[in-house]
Design an enzyme around this catalytic site. Sequence first.
Site, PDB file in Angstrom:
ATOM      1  CE  LYS A 140      48.416  36.616  46.019  1.00  0.00           C
ATOM      2  NZ  LYS A 140      47.780  35.731  46.245  1.00  0.00           N
TER       3      LYS A 140
ATOM      4  CB  SER B 247      40.221  26.726  38.250  1.00  0.00           C
ATOM      5  OG  SER B 247      40.028  28.303  39.544  1.00  0.00           O
TER       6      SER B 247
ATOM      7  CB  THR C 181      45.131  32.115  36.006  1.00  0.00           C
ATOM      8  OG1 THR C 181      45.197  33.798  36.459  1.00  0.00           O
ATOM      9  CG2 THR C 181      46.754  31.458  36.747  1.00  0.00           C
TER      10      THR C 181
ATOM     11  CE1 TYR D 259      46.497  39.344  44.045  1.00  0.00           C
ATOM     12  CE2 TYR D 259      48.086  40.255  43.077  1.00  0.00           C
ATOM     13  CZ  TYR D 259      47.356  38.599  43.764  1.00  0.00           C
ATOM     14  OH  TYR D 259      47.315  38.440  43.115  1.00  0.00           O
TER      15      TYR D 259
ATOM     16  CG  ASP E 136      35.601  30.804  52.872  1.00  0.00           C
ATOM     17  OD1 ASP E 136      36.665  31.573  52.663  1.00  0.00           O
ATOM     18  OD2 ASP E 136      34.808  31.901  53.047  1.00  0.00           O
ATOM     19  CB  VAL E 137      41.106  29.606  52.431  1.00  0.00           C
ATOM     20  CG1 VAL E 137      41.602  28.765  51.339  1.00  0.00           C
ATOM     21  CG2 VAL E 137      40.788  30.979  52.033  1.00  0.00           C
TER      22      VAL E 137
END
Length: 253
Positions: free
Chosen positions: A163, A15, A194, A159, A57-58
């Site tokens: 990042k 997505s 998104t 977050y 899963d990464v």
Amino acid sequence: MKIDGSCALVTGAGSGLGEATARLLAGLGARVGVFDLNAEAAARVAADIGGLALTGDVTDETAAGAAMTAAEAAFGPLRILVNCAGIGTASRIVGRDGPMPLAAFERVIRVNLVGTFNMMRLAAARMAAAEALDDGARGVIVNTASVAAFDGQIGQAAYAASKGGIVSLALPAAREFARSGIRVNTIAPGIFLTPLLHTLPQEAQQSLAASIPYPSRLGDPAEFADAVRFFVENQYANGEVLRLDGAVRLAPR
């Protein structure tokens, strides 16, 4: 690096930004592994673009390695990795109910930062072992950060920290992998349309769009994908972090 005919792996490709990237790379002739935690979403995108659906899963070393092995078995040596998988959360460090749960902070760091690092380290090892192309190149890695790395808002501590870590990875990774002919770049997108933003009321979307200087609209995932294309194709782009945000600077809240 030439995209046509190259094996590419895109995380979070079921997505949003990842899906747009997978579609663009496939349209340019890449053979794409569509890696996503959502098996149904990965299968849908892979079927559309003639890619390979990969579920996992990464942050899971075994799942990530298996995905790369499957992609290479189907498409040849891995040459392009684009890390788009990630999560967000909104929580003050100290809110009305007390301190932010440490587990909530750790989860965001694990998925966004550790997951990106996990995929990058495993992909780079495979790329470095592959035969070099005519120009000496072996691979390209593009990671996804956020403008929150620079303009983190109240409630974005986890977050923004995750990042910011991805931003800081770009240069040391690019320097280390240079001897192997592997480039590393990072895109820090602003406010993009998104699936998460699609759930907001139209009025809220318009308000967000109005905060962006120019163009005053939400970013199109296709524009993110085009930035990925630039970083893959432009051999002199290395160790860079690109803000892709319409000149927005996030307010404190």
